[in-house]
Scaffold this motif. Structure first.
Motif, PDB file in Angstrom:
ATOM      1  N   TYR A 151      33.624  21.331  25.246  1.00  0.00           N
ATOM      2  CA  TYR A 151      33.632  19.902  24.952  1.00  0.00           C
ATOM      3  C   TYR A 151      35.045  19.334  24.800  1.00  0.00           C
ATOM      4  CZ  TYR A 151      28.740  20.948  24.061  1.00  0.00           C
ATOM      5  OH  TYR A 151      27.447  21.381  24.194  1.00  0.00           O
ATOM      6  N   HIS A 152      36.029  20.221  24.727  1.00  0.00           N
ATOM      7  CA  HIS A 152      37.421  19.780  24.589  1.00  0.00           C
ATOM      8  C   HIS A 152      38.281  20.604  25.546  1.00  0.00           C
ATOM      9  CE1 HIS A 152      36.153  17.629  20.986  1.00  0.00           C
ATOM     10  NE2 HIS A 152      35.625  18.759  20.542  1.00  0.00           N
ATOM     11  N   ARG A 153      37.921  20.590  26.807  1.00  0.00           N
ATOM     12  CA  ARG A 153      38.589  21.458  27.766  1.00  0.00           C
ATOM     13  C   ARG A 153      40.081  21.168  27.862  1.00  0.00           C
ATOM     14  NH1 ARG A 153      35.534  22.387  33.334  1.00  0.00           N
ATOM     15  NH2 ARG A 153      33.891  22.227  31.766  1.00  0.00           N
ATOM     16  N   GLU A 154      40.440  19.891  27.682  1.00  0.00           N
ATOM     17  CA  GLU A 154      41.850  19.534  27.794  1.00  0.00           C
ATOM     18  C   GLU A 154      42.697  20.208  26.722  1.00  0.00           C
ATOM     19  OE1 GLU A 154      39.984  16.361  25.154  1.00  0.00           O
ATOM     20  OE2 GLU A 154      39.443  17.573  26.902  1.00  0.00           O
ATOM     21  N   TYR A 155      42.080  20.612  25.595  1.00  0.00           N
ATOM     22  CA  TYR A 155      42.834  21.293  24.543  1.00  0.00           C
ATOM     23  C   TYR A 155      43.332  22.648  25.039  1.00  0.00           C
ATOM     24  CZ  TYR A 155      40.785  17.917  21.223  1.00  0.00           C
ATOM     25  OH  TYR A 155      40.405  16.788  20.559  1.00  0.00           O
ATOM     26  N   GLY A 156      42.437  23.412  25.648  1.00  0.00           N
ATOM     27  CA  GLY A 156      42.827  24.715  26.163  1.00  0.00           C
ATOM     28  C   GLY A 156      43.804  24.612  27.319  1.00  0.00           C
ATOM     29  N   ILE A 157      43.572  23.641  28.198  1.00  0.00           N
ATOM     30  CA  ILE A 157      44.475  23.440  29.336  1.00  0.00           C
ATOM     31  C   ILE A 157      45.847  22.995  28.847  1.00  0.00           C
ATOM     32  CG2 ILE A 157      44.860  22.091  31.438  1.00  0.00           C
ATOM     33  CD1 ILE A 157      41.808  21.962  31.745  1.00  0.00           C
ATOM     34  N   PHE A 158      45.864  22.166  27.804  1.00  0.00           N
ATOM     35  CA  PHE A 158      47.130  21.740  27.197  1.00  0.00           C
ATOM     36  C   PHE A 158      47.933  22.948  26.737  1.00  0.00           C
ATOM     37  CE2 PHE A 158      49.347  21.049  23.178  1.00  0.00           C
ATOM     38  CZ  PHE A 158      50.235  20.033  23.495  1.00  0.00           C
ATOM     39  N   GLY A 181      44.671  36.030  26.703  1.00  0.00           N
ATOM     40  CA  GLY A 181      45.347  35.533  27.905  1.00  0.00           C
ATOM     41  C   GLY A 181      44.388  35.398  29.067  1.00  0.00           C
ATOM     42  N   GLY A 182      43.439  36.348  29.175  1.00  0.00           N
ATOM     43  CA  GLY A 182      42.459  36.281  30.243  1.00  0.00           C
ATOM     44  C   GLY A 182      41.572  35.062  30.137  1.00  0.00           C
ATOM     45  N   PHE A 183      41.156  34.734  28.927  1.00  0.00           N
ATOM     46  CA  PHE A 183      40.308  33.559  28.759  1.00  0.00           C
ATOM     47  C   PHE A 183      41.076  32.267  28.998  1.00  0.00           C
ATOM     48  CE2 PHE A 183      35.973  34.325  27.485  1.00  0.00           C
ATOM     49  CZ  PHE A 183      35.954  35.710  27.343  1.00  0.00           C
ATOM     50  N   MET A 184      42.351  32.229  28.610  1.00  0.00           N
ATOM     51  CA  MET A 184      43.147  31.034  28.883  1.00  0.00           C
ATOM     52  C   MET A 184      43.334  30.864  30.391  1.00  0.00           C
ATOM     53  SD  MET A 184      46.968  30.015  27.530  1.00  0.00           S
ATOM     54  CE  MET A 184      46.396  29.858  25.847  1.00  0.00           C
ATOM     55  N   GLY A 185      43.620  31.974  31.066  1.00  0.00           N
ATOM     56  CA  GLY A 185      43.766  31.920  32.515  1.00  0.00           C
ATOM     57  C   GLY A 185      42.471  31.543  33.204  1.00  0.00           C
ATOM     58  N   ALA A 186      41.345  32.063  32.686  1.00  0.00           N
ATOM     59  CA  ALA A 186      40.040  31.748  33.272  1.00  0.00           C
ATOM     60  C   ALA A 186      39.728  30.265  33.133  1.00  0.00           C
ATOM     61  CB  ALA A 186      38.952  32.581  32.591  1.00  0.00           C
ATOM     62  N   LEU A 187      40.125  29.683  32.014  1.00  0.00           N
ATOM     63  CA  LEU A 187      39.901  28.254  31.808  1.00  0.00           C
ATOM     64  C   LEU A 187      40.673  27.425  32.834  1.00  0.00           C
ATOM     65  CD1 LEU A 187      38.725  25.958  30.059  1.00  0.00           C
ATOM     66  CD2 LEU A 187      40.782  26.117  28.644  1.00  0.00           C
ATOM     67  N   LEU A 188      41.945  27.779  33.047  1.00  0.00           N
ATOM     68  CA  LEU A 188      42.758  27.062  34.028  1.00  0.00           C
ATOM     69  C   LEU A 188      42.213  27.265  35.437  1.00  0.00           C
ATOM     70  CD1 LEU A 188      46.326  27.912  32.659  1.00  0.00           C
ATOM     71  CD2 LEU A 188      45.128  25.734  32.454  1.00  0.00           C
ATOM     72  N   HIS A 189      41.783  28.487  35.725  1.00  0.00           N
ATOM     73  CA  HIS A 189      41.250  28.793  37.057  1.00  0.00           C
ATOM     74  C   HIS A 189      39.948  28.023  37.308  1.00  0.00           C
ATOM     75  CE1 HIS A 189      40.617  31.349  40.615  1.00  0.00           C
ATOM     76  NE2 HIS A 189      39.338  31.315  40.275  1.00  0.00           N
ATOM     77  N   ASP A 197      30.333  27.514  32.061  1.00  0.00           N
ATOM     78  CA  ASP A 197      29.671  28.498  31.204  1.00  0.00           C
ATOM     79  C   ASP A 197      29.433  29.846  31.879  1.00  0.00           C
ATOM     80  OD1 ASP A 197      29.308  27.456  28.535  1.00  0.00           O
ATOM     81  OD2 ASP A 197      28.039  25.919  29.422  1.00  0.00           O
ATOM     82  N   PRO A 198      28.872  29.892  33.095  1.00  0.00           N
ATOM     83  CA  PRO A 198      28.687  31.215  33.728  1.00  0.00           C
ATOM     84  C   PRO A 198      29.996  31.968  33.923  1.00  0.00           C
ATOM     85  CG  PRO A 198      27.381  29.555  34.855  1.00  0.00           C
ATOM     86  CD  PRO A 198      28.282  28.819  33.905  1.00  0.00           C
ATOM     87  N   SER A 199      31.054  31.244  34.278  1.00  0.00           N
ATOM     88  CA  SER A 199      32.344  31.876  34.508  1.00  0.00           C
ATOM     89  C   SER A 199      32.893  32.500  33.231  1.00  0.00           C
ATOM     90  CB  SER A 199      33.333  30.838  35.058  1.00  0.00           C
ATOM     91  OG  SER A 199      34.606  31.406  35.247  1.00  0.00           O
ATOM     92  N   LEU A 200      32.917  31.733  32.145  1.00  0.00           N
ATOM     93  CA  LEU A 200      33.476  32.235  30.885  1.00  0.00           C
ATOM     94  C   LEU A 200      32.557  33.260  30.227  1.00  0.00           C
ATOM     95  CD1 LEU A 200      36.235  31.243  29.675  1.00  0.00           C
ATOM     96  CD2 LEU A 200      35.307  29.761  31.450  1.00  0.00           C
ATOM     97  N   SER A 201      31.236  33.069  30.370  1.00  0.00           N
ATOM     98  CA  SER A 201      30.294  34.029  29.782  1.00  0.00           C
ATOM     99  C   SER A 201      30.383  35.389  30.470  1.00  0.00           C
ATOM    100  CB  SER A 201      28.857  33.494  29.888  1.00  0.00           C
ATOM    101  OG  SER A 201      28.703  32.328  29.100  1.00  0.00           O
ATOM    102  N   THR A 202      30.583  35.374  31.783  1.00  0.00           N
ATOM    103  CA  THR A 202      30.730  36.630  32.521  1.00  0.00           C
ATOM    104  C   THR A 202      31.962  37.387  32.056  1.00  0.00           C
ATOM    105  OG1 THR A 202      29.608  35.747  34.474  1.00  0.00           O
ATOM    106  CG2 THR A 202      31.047  37.652  34.803  1.00  0.00           C
ATOM    107  N   LEU A 203      33.073  36.667  31.885  1.00  0.00           N
ATOM    108  CA  LEU A 203      34.297  37.305  31.410  1.00  0.00           C
ATOM    109  C   LEU A 203      34.099  37.867  30.009  1.00  0.00           C
ATOM    110  CD1 LEU A 203      37.244  38.016  31.853  1.00  0.00           C
ATOM    111  CD2 LEU A 203      37.862  35.738  31.019  1.00  0.00           C
ATOM    112  N   GLN A 204      33.397  37.129  29.152  1.00  0.00           N
ATOM    113  CA  GLN A 204      33.124  37.605  27.799  1.00  0.00           C
ATOM    114  C   GLN A 204      32.319  38.903  27.830  1.00  0.00           C
ATOM    115  OE1 GLN A 204      31.067  34.843  25.220  1.00  0.00           O
ATOM    116  NE2 GLN A 204      30.262  36.486  23.949  1.00  0.00           N
ATOM    117  N   VAL A 263      51.468  23.902  28.500  1.00  0.00           N
ATOM    118  CA  VAL A 263      52.668  23.845  27.657  1.00  0.00           C
ATOM    119  C   VAL A 263      53.257  25.242  27.478  1.00  0.00           C
ATOM    120  CG1 VAL A 263      53.547  23.301  25.354  1.00  0.00           C
ATOM    121  CG2 VAL A 263      51.943  21.747  26.476  1.00  0.00           C
ATOM    122  N   ALA A 264      52.388  26.247  27.328  1.00  0.00           N
ATOM    123  CA  ALA A 264      52.884  27.623  27.188  1.00  0.00           C
ATOM    124  C   ALA A 264      53.655  28.042  28.435  1.00  0.00           C
ATOM    125  CB  ALA A 264      51.714  28.573  26.938  1.00  0.00           C
TER     126      ALA A 264
END
Length: 216
Positions: free
Chosen positions: A113-120, A179-187, A198-205, A124-125
Protein backbone atom coordinates in the motif's frame (compact mmCIF):
# COMPACT_ATOMS: atom_id res chain seq x y z
CA UNK A 1 -3.37 40.48 30.34
CA UNK A 2 -3.80 36.75 30.98
CA UNK A 3 -6.42 36.49 28.22
CA UNK A 4 -4.03 38.17 25.78
CA UNK A 5 -1.25 35.78 26.77
CA UNK A 6 -3.53 32.77 26.35
CA UNK A 7 -4.63 33.98 22.93
CA UNK A 8 -1.02 34.52 21.88
CA UNK A 9 -0.05 31.04 23.10
CA UNK A 10 -3.02 29.56 21.19
CA UNK A 11 -1.93 31.35 18.02
CA UNK A 12 1.62 30.01 18.37
CA UNK A 13 0.27 26.49 18.86
CA UNK A 14 -1.89 26.77 15.73
CA UNK A 15 1.08 28.04 13.72
CA UNK A 16 3.25 25.19 14.98
CA UNK A 17 0.58 22.63 14.05
CA UNK A 18 0.25 24.15 10.57
CA UNK A 19 4.01 24.14 10.13
CA UNK A 20 4.18 20.49 11.20
CA UNK A 21 1.43 19.53 8.74
CA UNK A 22 3.18 21.44 5.99
CA UNK A 23 6.46 19.63 6.69
CA UNK A 24 4.68 16.27 6.41
CA UNK A 25 3.03 17.32 3.14
CA UNK A 26 6.41 18.40 1.76
CA UNK A 27 7.99 15.11 2.76
CA UNK A 28 5.15 13.09 1.20
CA UNK A 29 5.60 14.89 -2.11
CA UNK A 30 9.38 14.58 -1.88
CA UNK A 31 9.24 10.84 -1.20
CA UNK A 32 7.09 10.33 -4.30
CA UNK A 33 9.34 12.47 -6.51
CA UNK A 34 12.59 10.97 -5.23
CA UNK A 35 11.14 7.46 -5.68
CA UNK A 36 10.20 8.22 -9.28
CA UNK A 37 13.16 10.32 -10.37
CA UNK A 38 15.97 9.83 -7.89
CA UNK A 39 18.02 12.40 -6.00
CA UNK A 40 19.95 14.07 -8.81
CA UNK A 41 17.01 14.45 -11.19
CA UNK A 42 14.73 15.99 -8.55
CA UNK A 43 15.24 19.68 -7.84
CA UNK A 44 13.87 21.75 -5.00
CA UNK A 45 12.23 24.04 -7.57
CA UNK A 46 10.33 21.10 -9.08
CA UNK A 47 9.29 19.95 -5.64
CA UNK A 48 8.03 23.41 -4.73
CA UNK A 49 6.00 23.48 -7.94
CA UNK A 50 4.57 20.01 -7.28
CA UNK A 51 3.20 21.08 -3.89
CA UNK A 52 2.20 24.58 -5.07
CA UNK A 53 4.63 26.31 -2.77
CA UNK A 54 7.11 29.05 -3.46
CA UNK A 55 10.77 27.97 -3.41
CA UNK A 56 11.34 30.44 -0.59
CA UNK A 57 8.68 28.82 1.57
CA UNK A 58 10.11 25.38 0.84
CA UNK A 59 13.63 26.49 1.79
CA UNK A 60 12.23 27.92 5.02
CA UNK A 61 11.17 24.40 6.05
CA UNK A 62 14.16 22.59 4.53
CA UNK A 63 17.22 24.77 3.75
CA UNK A 64 18.81 22.09 1.55
CA UNK A 65 17.86 18.96 -0.40
CA UNK A 66 20.01 16.99 2.04
CA UNK A 67 17.96 18.28 4.98
CA UNK A 68 14.79 17.19 3.20
CA UNK A 69 16.16 13.73 2.43
CA UNK A 70 17.29 13.18 6.01
CA UNK A 71 13.91 14.26 7.36
CA UNK A 72 12.07 11.99 4.90
CA UNK A 73 14.25 9.02 5.89
CA UNK A 74 13.50 9.62 9.57
CA UNK A 75 9.77 10.04 8.90
CA UNK A 76 9.52 6.78 6.95
CA UNK A 77 11.52 4.99 9.63
CA UNK A 78 9.02 6.09 12.28
CA UNK A 79 6.11 4.90 10.15
CA UNK A 80 7.79 1.55 9.58
CA UNK A 81 8.42 1.09 13.32
CA UNK A 82 4.81 1.93 14.10
CA UNK A 83 3.64 -0.71 11.63
CA UNK A 84 5.80 -3.37 13.31
CA UNK A 85 5.41 -2.41 16.97
CA UNK A 86 2.73 -4.98 17.79
CA UNK A 87 4.43 -7.74 15.81
CA UNK A 88 7.81 -7.21 17.48
CA UNK A 89 6.19 -7.30 20.93
CA UNK A 90 4.55 -10.68 20.37
CA UNK A 91 7.06 -12.42 18.12
CA UNK A 92 8.85 -14.30 20.92
CA UNK A 93 5.71 -16.42 21.28
CA UNK A 94 6.20 -17.66 17.71
CA UNK A 95 8.59 -20.19 16.26
CA UNK A 96 11.63 -18.80 14.45
CA UNK A 97 10.18 -19.61 11.03
CA UNK A 98 6.87 -17.98 11.93
CA UNK A 99 8.75 -14.91 13.18
CA UNK A 100 10.70 -14.78 9.93
CA UNK A 101 7.60 -15.17 7.78
CA UNK A 102 5.62 -12.68 9.88
CA UNK A 103 8.31 -10.02 9.59
CA UNK A 104 8.72 -10.45 5.84
CA UNK A 105 4.95 -10.75 5.38
CA UNK A 106 4.27 -7.54 7.28
CA UNK A 107 6.93 -5.78 5.23
CA UNK A 108 5.30 -7.05 2.05
CA UNK A 109 1.88 -5.90 3.25
CA UNK A 110 3.15 -2.46 4.30
CA UNK A 111 4.88 -1.86 0.97
CA UNK A 112 1.88 -3.15 -0.99
CA UNK A 113 0.00 0.00 0.00
CA UNK A 114 3.04 2.28 0.24
CA UNK A 115 5.23 0.99 -2.57
CA UNK A 116 6.88 4.37 -3.06
CA UNK A 117 8.37 4.08 0.45
CA UNK A 118 10.39 1.01 -0.45
CA UNK A 119 11.35 2.38 -3.86
CA UNK A 120 12.42 5.63 -2.17
CA UNK A 121 14.80 3.73 0.12
CA UNK A 122 16.14 1.74 -2.83
CA UNK A 123 16.69 4.76 -5.06
CA UNK A 124 18.22 6.93 -2.34
CA UNK A 125 20.43 4.07 -1.12
CA UNK A 126 21.78 3.49 -4.64
CA UNK A 127 22.51 7.15 -5.38
CA UNK A 128 23.75 8.29 -1.99
CA UNK A 129 26.34 5.51 -1.67
CA UNK A 130 28.81 7.50 -3.77
CA UNK A 131 27.49 11.05 -3.64
CA UNK A 132 26.36 11.97 -0.11
CA UNK A 133 27.92 10.46 2.99
CA UNK A 134 25.36 11.88 5.44
CA UNK A 135 22.37 10.54 3.53
CA UNK A 136 24.11 7.20 2.91
CA UNK A 137 24.89 6.86 6.62
CA UNK A 138 21.27 7.67 7.55
CA UNK A 139 20.03 5.00 5.12
CA UNK A 140 22.56 2.47 6.44
CA UNK A 141 21.52 3.18 10.02
CA UNK A 142 17.80 2.62 9.36
CA UNK A 143 18.17 -0.37 7.07
CA UNK A 144 20.73 -1.79 9.50
CA UNK A 145 18.06 -1.84 12.21
CA UNK A 146 15.73 -3.91 10.03
CA UNK A 147 18.56 -6.24 9.10
CA UNK A 148 19.36 -6.66 12.80
CA UNK A 149 15.79 -7.81 13.46
CA UNK A 150 16.11 -10.49 10.77
CA UNK A 151 19.55 -11.47 12.04
CA UNK A 152 18.21 -11.99 15.56
CA UNK A 153 15.35 -14.11 14.24
CA UNK A 154 17.77 -16.25 12.25
CA UNK A 155 20.11 -16.66 15.24
CA UNK A 156 17.12 -17.63 17.38
CA UNK A 157 16.22 -20.30 14.83
CA UNK A 158 19.80 -21.52 14.69
CA UNK A 159 20.68 -21.58 18.38
CA UNK A 160 17.39 -21.90 20.26
CA UNK A 161 14.73 -23.66 18.20
CA UNK A 162 17.15 -25.42 15.81
CA UNK A 163 14.83 -24.62 12.88
CA UNK A 164 17.43 -22.86 10.74
CA UNK A 165 20.64 -24.08 9.17
CA UNK A 166 23.84 -23.30 11.03
CA UNK A 167 26.06 -23.42 7.95
CA UNK A 168 24.99 -19.90 6.95
CA UNK A 169 26.12 -16.68 8.59
CA UNK A 170 23.12 -14.99 10.24
CA UNK A 171 24.30 -11.43 9.53
CA UNK A 172 25.20 -12.09 5.90
CA UNK A 173 21.93 -13.96 5.38
CA UNK A 174 19.88 -11.15 6.89
CA UNK A 175 21.55 -8.60 4.61
CA UNK A 176 21.02 -10.86 1.59
CA UNK A 177 17.36 -11.39 2.43
CA UNK A 178 16.59 -7.74 3.00
CA UNK A 179 18.60 -6.67 -0.05
CA UNK A 180 16.82 -9.31 -2.12
CA UNK A 181 13.41 -8.03 -1.15
CA UNK A 182 14.38 -4.43 -1.85
CA UNK A 183 15.72 -5.46 -5.25
CA UNK A 184 12.60 -7.53 -5.93
CA UNK A 185 10.43 -4.51 -5.19
CA UNK A 186 12.34 -2.35 -7.68
CA UNK A 187 12.32 -5.14 -10.26
CA UNK A 188 8.60 -5.77 -9.90
CA UNK A 189 7.90 -2.06 -10.23
CA UNK A 190 9.78 -2.06 -13.54
CA UNK A 191 7.76 -5.04 -14.79
CA UNK A 192 4.51 -4.05 -13.06
CA UNK A 193 2.48 -4.41 -16.27
CA UNK A 194 3.32 -8.12 -16.53
CA UNK A 195 4.46 -9.20 -13.04
CA UNK A 196 2.03 -8.99 -10.11
CA UNK A 197 3.30 -7.71 -6.77
CA UNK A 198 2.02 -10.30 -4.30
CA UNK A 199 2.93 -13.51 -6.20
CA UNK A 200 6.40 -12.15 -6.92
CA UNK A 201 7.20 -11.15 -3.33
CA UNK A 202 5.45 -14.18 -1.81
CA UNK A 203 7.49 -16.54 -3.98
CA UNK A 204 10.72 -14.90 -2.85
CA UNK A 205 9.58 -15.14 0.78
CA UNK A 206 8.85 -18.86 0.47
CA UNK A 207 12.10 -19.65 -1.32
CA UNK A 208 14.08 -17.70 1.26
CA UNK A 209 12.37 -19.30 4.26
CA UNK A 210 12.74 -22.78 2.76
CA UNK A 211 16.39 -22.10 1.95
CA UNK A 212 17.42 -21.41 5.57
CA UNK A 213 15.18 -24.02 7.17
CA UNK A 214 16.85 -27.18 8.49
CA UNK A 215 16.09 -30.27 6.45
CA UNK A 216 14.58 -33.02 8.57
Amino acid sequence: MRDAMRKEAAKREIKQERAARTRVEIMEAAITLFARRGILATTMAELAKAIRMTPGALYWHFPTKEDLLLAAIEELHERFLHEFKELLEQQRRLTARHQFEAFIGRTQQFLRYHREYGIFFGMVAAESAYMNDRVAEAIREKLGMYVAVLENIIRYGQNKTKEFRTDVDANVTAHAVFGGFMGALLHQNLFRESVAYDPSLSTLQQLTADGITTRR
